[in-house]
Design a protein around this motif. Structure first.
Motif, short mmCIF file in Angstrom:
data_model
loop_
_atom_site.label_atom_id
_atom_site.label_comp_id
_atom_site.label_asym_id
_atom_site.label_seq_id
_atom_site.Cartn_x
_atom_site.Cartn_y
_atom_site.Cartn_z
N GLY A 63 0.81 -1.21 0.00
CA GLY A 63 0.00 0.00 0.00
C GLY A 63 0.85 1.26 0.00
N TYR A 64 0.17 2.38 -0.06
CA TYR A 64 0.84 3.68 -0.16
C TYR A 64 0.24 4.66 0.86
N TYR A 65 0.84 5.84 0.92
CA TYR A 65 0.37 6.95 1.78
C TYR A 65 0.30 6.56 3.25
N ALA A 66 1.43 6.06 3.75
CA ALA A 66 1.50 5.66 5.16
C ALA A 66 1.29 6.83 6.11
N ALA A 67 1.54 8.04 5.66
CA ALA A 67 1.34 9.21 6.53
C ALA A 67 -0.13 9.62 6.62
N PHE A 68 -0.95 9.16 5.67
CA PHE A 68 -2.35 9.62 5.62
C PHE A 68 -3.35 8.53 6.00
#
Length: 359
Positions: free
Chosen positions: A159-164
């Motif tokens: 997955g992506y966007y671990a900060a969001f």
């Protein structure tokens, strides 16, 4: 008797892409998609991009070529790393289609304007990614990909966007608990909105989870205050976007925990102004005084949300291709050897295109 109609699996990549937008609408329950049916095959560092004009951009090497391979070996057993690669390509496709979703009548112009406001990009990307992760298997089943690549539903990517994503999940779960809602209901509702409607909906969900709708007039500024706190918290997540995934996720969780605490404090303060007299505790008797006691009621104050400080680091020393594209660089470069995927239009966009949504 109700008969469930299951569509036949897409027989080719071209058919998969042609059906991909409508199936995203069906899975999401959204009112419409802004996708114009065009796919542009690109080269570069951007995996996928949902452009404001409705065009879908997908990277040739990382997204489309693995899917071509998948159909070239349709029905064959594949090792887990290959299935993960297929799955990640399809997750990107669904993520980008999530950006095109919205209620009936929504416009890209309004969404584009709202997207520039503080916190909007972080919320939009977090919602699109979290929702795509949760509903990817349903998406694959409706497209028949489970028949083309057996075992793909059990493969898992990073997955992506671990900060969001953690921030979106924590806030959604909190609202579902407060409002006695079903798990996934908040995320689904947010994903059905464009950037124009996401923060108003989020603010309404927070506000309605309190006693304030029954206590105060509808023209008070409380909603605006709560929205400002939410936007400030999500905007701060940008600080961690380029950090390693583990660190970014940890900071996202700690920031959201602080955000929820601040929201709770401000809600309690607002509710206390309307607490009926019979709910108040009896005042503590005051000692006798020689004269009349004069008291001055405290002036209500609204505190500013202070998110956790970012660690001293150099991981934000230079913008990534993702950030520069969001800041106004034109969409990815079309592939010179592109092969049409669906109704594909190859064109070079002028520089200075306003912010785009991309993975």
């Amino acid at each position: 008797m109700t008969v469930s109609v299951v569509a036949a699996p897409a027989a080719s990549l071209e058919e998969l892409l042609a059906r991909s937008g409508q199936v995203a609408v069906e899975v999401s329950g959204a009112g419409q998609t802004a996708w114009n049916g065009q796919v542009v095959e690109t080269v570069g560092e951007v995996l996928g991009l949902a452009h404001w004009d409705g065009t879908l951009y997908l990277d040739s090497e990382c997204i489309l070529d693995p899917l071509r391979q998948m159909y070239a070996h349709a029905g064959e057993e594949q090792p887990l790393p290959v299935l993960v690669q297929y799955r990640e390509s399809l997750a990107t496709l669904l993520h980008e289609h999530a950006h095109f979703l919205g209620p009936a009548g929504a416009t890209q112009e309004a969404a584009r304007g709202a997207f520039t406001r503080p916190g909007s990009r972080q919320l939009e990307e977090g919602v699109a990614e979290a929702w795509a992760q949760d509903h990817l298997n349903e998406y694959l089943t409706r497209l028949g990909v489970d028949k083309v690549a057996p075992g793909i539903e059990d493969a898992r990517g990073g997955g992506y966007y671990a900060a969001f994503v953690p921030a979106v999940r924590i806030l959604a779960a909190d609202l579902e608990t407060r409002g006695d809602l079903q798990p996934g209901e908040v995320l689904r509702a947010l994903n059905q909105q464009t950037a124009e409607g996401q923060f108003p909906l989020l603010t309404t969900l927070v506000y309605n989870s309190t006693r304030l709708p029954d206590l105060e007039r509808s023209d008070t500024s409380t909603r605006n205050h709560l929205e400002a706190i939410l936007r400030q918290g999500f905007a701060h997540l940008d600080t961690f976007e380029l950090a390693p995934a583990g660190l970014a996720a940890d900071r996202s969780r700690s920031t959201t925990t602080a955000l929820l605490h601040h929201l709770t404090t401000e809600i309690h303060k607002a509710e206390s102004h309307y607490t009926p007299t019979h709910e108040l505790r009896p005042p503590t008797p005051l000692p006798p005084t020689p004269g009349p006691l004069k008291t001055t009621p405290p002036t209500p104050q609204r505190l500013t949300f202070t998110p956790p400080a970012a660690p001293h680091s150099t991981y934000r020393s230079a913008p990534s291709p993702l950030q520069t594209a969001l800041a106004g660089i034109s969409p990815p470069t079309p592939s010179a050897t592109t092969r049409p995927a669906t109704q594909t239009t190859i064109s070079t966009r002028p520089p200075g295109v306003a912010r785009c949504l991309q993975r």
